[in-house]
Design a protein around this motif. Sequence first.
Motif, PDB file in Angstrom:
ATOM      1  N   PHE A   4       1.421  -5.921  -4.171  1.00  0.00           N
ATOM      2  CA  PHE A   4       1.440  -7.042  -3.241  1.00  0.00           C
ATOM      3  C   PHE A   4       0.436  -6.881  -2.105  1.00  0.00           C
ATOM      4  N   GLY A   5      -0.595  -6.048  -2.339  1.00  0.00           N
ATOM      5  CA  GLY A   5      -1.666  -5.926  -1.362  1.00  0.00           C
ATOM      6  C   GLY A   5      -2.617  -7.114  -1.465  1.00  0.00           C
ATOM      7  N   GLU A   6      -3.577  -7.161  -0.555  1.00  0.00           N
ATOM      8  CA  GLU A   6      -4.592  -8.219  -0.558  1.00  0.00           C
ATOM      9  C   GLU A   6      -5.979  -7.596  -0.676  1.00  0.00           C
ATOM     10  N   PRO A   7      -6.504  -7.501  -1.908  1.00  0.00           N
ATOM     11  CA  PRO A   7      -5.926  -7.920  -3.193  1.00  0.00           C
ATOM     12  C   PRO A   7      -5.005  -6.829  -3.746  1.00  0.00           C
ATOM     13  N   PRO A   8      -4.259  -7.128  -4.809  1.00  0.00           N
ATOM     14  CA  PRO A   8      -3.397  -6.106  -5.416  1.00  0.00           C
ATOM     15  C   PRO A   8      -4.215  -4.932  -5.932  1.00  0.00           C
ATOM     16  N   GLN A   9      -3.658  -3.730  -5.784  1.00  0.00           N
ATOM     17  CA  GLN A   9      -4.304  -2.527  -6.309  1.00  0.00           C
ATOM     18  C   GLN A   9      -3.837  -2.199  -7.721  1.00  0.00           C
ATOM     19  N   ALA A  10      -2.721  -2.775  -8.134  1.00  0.00           N
ATOM     20  CA  ALA A  10      -2.179  -2.585  -9.477  1.00  0.00           C
ATOM     21  C   ALA A  10      -1.425  -3.855  -9.848  1.00  0.00           C
ATOM     22  N   MET A  11      -1.107  -3.978 -11.128  1.00  0.00           N
ATOM     23  CA  MET A  11      -0.506  -5.225 -11.598  1.00  0.00           C
ATOM     24  C   MET A  11       0.915  -5.097 -12.117  1.00  0.00           C
ATOM     25  N   LEU A  12       1.332  -3.895 -12.492  1.00  0.00           N
ATOM     26  CA  LEU A  12       2.614  -3.748 -13.176  1.00  0.00           C
ATOM     27  C   LEU A  12       3.414  -2.575 -12.599  1.00  0.00           C
ATOM     28  N   VAL A  13       4.731  -2.770 -12.485  1.00  0.00           N
ATOM     29  CA  VAL A  13       5.623  -1.656 -12.191  1.00  0.00           C
ATOM     30  C   VAL A  13       6.872  -1.823 -13.048  1.00  0.00           C
ATOM     31  N   ARG A  14       7.291  -0.717 -13.690  1.00  0.00           N
ATOM     32  CA  ARG A  14       8.493  -0.738 -14.524  1.00  0.00           C
ATOM     33  C   ARG A  14       9.646  -0.169 -13.719  1.00  0.00           C
ATOM     34  N   GLN A  15      10.654  -0.995 -13.492  1.00  0.00           N
ATOM     35  CA  GLN A  15      11.800  -0.530 -12.710  1.00  0.00           C
ATOM     36  C   GLN A  15      12.949  -1.511 -12.854  1.00  0.00           C
ATOM     37  N   GLY A  16      14.147  -1.076 -12.490  1.00  0.00           N
ATOM     38  CA  GLY A  16      15.345  -1.889 -12.626  1.00  0.00           C
ATOM     39  C   GLY A  16      15.410  -3.024 -11.623  1.00  0.00           C
ATOM     40  N   ASN A  17      16.437  -3.869 -11.787  1.00  0.00           N
ATOM     41  CA  ASN A  17      16.559  -5.062 -10.948  1.00  0.00           C
ATOM     42  C   ASN A  17      16.752  -4.736  -9.471  1.00  0.00           C
ATOM     43  N   GLY A  31      -3.969   5.986  -8.987  1.00  0.00           N
ATOM     44  CA  GLY A  31      -3.951   7.313  -8.383  1.00  0.00           C
ATOM     45  C   GLY A  31      -3.696   8.450  -9.348  1.00  0.00           C
ATOM     46  N   GLY A  32      -3.392   8.151 -10.611  1.00  0.00           N
ATOM     47  CA  GLY A  32      -3.169   9.189 -11.600  1.00  0.00           C
ATOM     48  C   GLY A  32      -1.849   9.916 -11.424  1.00  0.00           C
ATOM     49  N   THR A  33      -1.698  11.026 -12.114  1.00  0.00           N
ATOM     50  CA  THR A  33      -0.406  11.724 -12.146  1.00  0.00           C
ATOM     51  C   THR A  33      -0.024  12.313 -10.784  1.00  0.00           C
ATOM     52  N   ASN A  34      -0.999  12.729  -9.991  1.00  0.00           N
ATOM     53  CA  ASN A  34      -0.664  13.257  -8.666  1.00  0.00           C
ATOM     54  C   ASN A  34       0.000  12.194  -7.806  1.00  0.00           C
ATOM     55  N   ALA A  35      -0.505  10.972  -7.893  1.00  0.00           N
ATOM     56  CA  ALA A  35       0.091   9.889  -7.117  1.00  0.00           C
ATOM     57  C   ALA A  35       1.503   9.590  -7.603  1.00  0.00           C
ATOM     58  N   ILE A  36       1.727   9.661  -8.908  1.00  0.00           N
ATOM     59  CA  ILE A  36       3.063   9.399  -9.445  1.00  0.00           C
ATOM     60  C   ILE A  36       4.080  10.368  -8.844  1.00  0.00           C
ATOM     61  N   ILE A  37       3.744  11.648  -8.823  1.00  0.00           N
ATOM     62  CA  ILE A  37       4.656  12.670  -8.304  1.00  0.00           C
ATOM     63  C   ILE A  37       4.881  12.511  -6.805  1.00  0.00           C
ATOM     64  N   ASN A  38       3.835  12.175  -6.074  1.00  0.00           N
ATOM     65  CA  ASN A  38       3.904  12.187  -4.620  1.00  0.00           C
ATOM     66  C   ASN A  38       4.295  10.843  -4.009  1.00  0.00           C
ATOM     67  N   THR A  39       4.392   9.802  -4.816  1.00  0.00           N
ATOM     68  CA  THR A  39       4.778   8.489  -4.302  1.00  0.00           C
ATOM     69  C   THR A  39       6.286   8.309  -4.431  1.00  0.00           C
ATOM     70  N   PRO A  40       6.987   8.013  -3.323  1.00  0.00           N
ATOM     71  CA  PRO A  40       8.423   7.720  -3.435  1.00  0.00           C
ATOM     72  C   PRO A  40       8.640   6.531  -4.366  1.00  0.00           C
ATOM     73  N   ALA A  67      -6.189  -1.082 -11.662  1.00  0.00           N
ATOM     74  CA  ALA A  67      -5.254  -0.198 -12.367  1.00  0.00           C
ATOM     75  C   ALA A  67      -4.098  -1.025 -12.905  1.00  0.00           C
ATOM     76  N   PRO A  68      -3.750  -0.883 -14.181  1.00  0.00           N
ATOM     77  CA  PRO A  68      -2.637  -1.674 -14.717  1.00  0.00           C
ATOM     78  C   PRO A  68      -1.299  -1.344 -14.049  1.00  0.00           C
ATOM     79  N   TRP A  69      -0.998  -0.046 -13.923  1.00  0.00           N
ATOM     80  CA  TRP A  69       0.343   0.365 -13.527  1.00  0.00           C
ATOM     81  C   TRP A  69       0.365   1.020 -12.153  1.00  0.00           C
ATOM     82  N   SER A  70       1.471   0.827 -11.458  1.00  0.00           N
ATOM     83  CA  SER A  70       1.826   1.629 -10.291  1.00  0.00           C
ATOM     84  C   SER A  70       3.147   2.302 -10.625  1.00  0.00           C
ATOM     85  N   ASP A  71       3.260   3.580 -10.246  1.00  0.00           N
ATOM     86  CA  ASP A  71       4.496   4.309 -10.558  1.00  0.00           C
ATOM     87  C   ASP A  71       4.732   5.360  -9.492  1.00  0.00           C
TER      88      ASP A  71
END
Length: 448
Positions: free
Chosen positions: A288-301, A270-279, A203-207
């Motif tokens: 940062f899993g072994e191996p990573p489950q996603a590659m990108l996250v957009r967020q501030g510093n 995880g799709g849109t349900n995961a986005i809503i339910n993930t803090p 999956a490209p994104w985690s959110d």
Amino acid sequence: MTRRHSRRTIMAGAAATAALGMTGCLQNPDQSGGSGGGGGEKYTPGDTPGPGSVSILGAFGGQEQEAFLASLEAFEADSGITIQYTPDSDFTNTIQQRAGAGDAPDIALFPQPGGMFDLAGKGMLTPIDVFLDYDQLNSTLIPGFLDSARLQGRVYGAPMRMACKSLIWYPKKAYEEGGYATEPATMQELYEITDQMKADGIAPWSDGWGSDQATGWVGTDWIEEFMLRVHGPVVYDDWTKHRLPFNAPEVVEVFDIVGELLKGEGNVLGGTNAIINTPFSEAPLPLFGEPPQAMLVRQGNFVTGFFPEDVVANMDEEVGVYAMPTWEGGFDGQPILGGGDLATLFTLNDDTVKVMEFLTSDAFGAEWAEAGGWLSPHRTFDPEQYSDSITRQVAEIAAGAAVFRYDGSDLMPTAVGAGSFWKGMVEWLQGAKTSQEVCDEIEAGWPK
């Protein structure tokens, strides 16, 4: 995710329009306009001697307070001015109450411009051009920062730190092993990279948008990022100030563009349900899993504070970051969405002016930079004073921005920015309402 070009011919002129608009915005304001606690006349040192102490009220405490005070020690010793800083976790309400009761601090550090505008509109704050060298200050700041503190032609606050939101983080080793480009020039190029990731089975994104009563604020950032990129800072300003209705075609279009990214099959873990339910604080963890489950996250510093401990301990080796790219056919330049603490003046005298000059200069913050968790809003701040290369890289991204804009929901009325906008993003992501329906409802509920 397929490569997507802009659809509206209005975007082709976004860069020229934005450049024209910003040319007027960034000029030194006319001192004859506006009002403030110090009036419109230029302050002359010696006009009002200070008592030798200056009170400051801010929102941050704990380690941030310690780093702030450490950054003031040398100045206090050299100037002979004693600074009394008071942190208040309920700053937004406290500053309004104290100012209304005639008990305002000498200086206040506003984490959002909204409350500052309320008090400036009541004539309680002194415009910064009265006592600071506006042109010199503006020449060292990231372009557009002072526009975030402008009300009716006058600027009432100057930043003493910044937050940079327009960042995309990735797990460095796995990302490089995958052969993915680390400098996409446009969002459309990044979409091509994410297509490669999906073809590789990841999956490209985690959110994550979960934040208790504030669930949805992460979604507002997505809309703000794309409003800046697709339509540019002038349209963005019109939108946040409600000169452009919330349900204008430009806004609805951006909702649809963001929807293609976040709701697209396989784009987000995880799709849109995961986005809503993930803090939101847990959104980076799959990288940062072994191996990573996603590659990108957009967020501030600030998101680095939620990385796993072993990653934080070896940040430069484990983490990569680049700026959220521009939009092909949109604003011609790298915009940065963010925030910052704006220093404002209630009491005008020699001591408070000296403190304001220091707080808002590129000489402030060396000790805080070394402690970590702080970014200077000045392009001229020495990056070697930051404690790690990742922070230096983020500072370089911010310093190279064509324009900075404050988080849009922080600029909107609370009923919208921390209310109907948050709620609407959740309903939209869940598919309960269309882009048009959500924008129509937010517009209908905008305070009169």
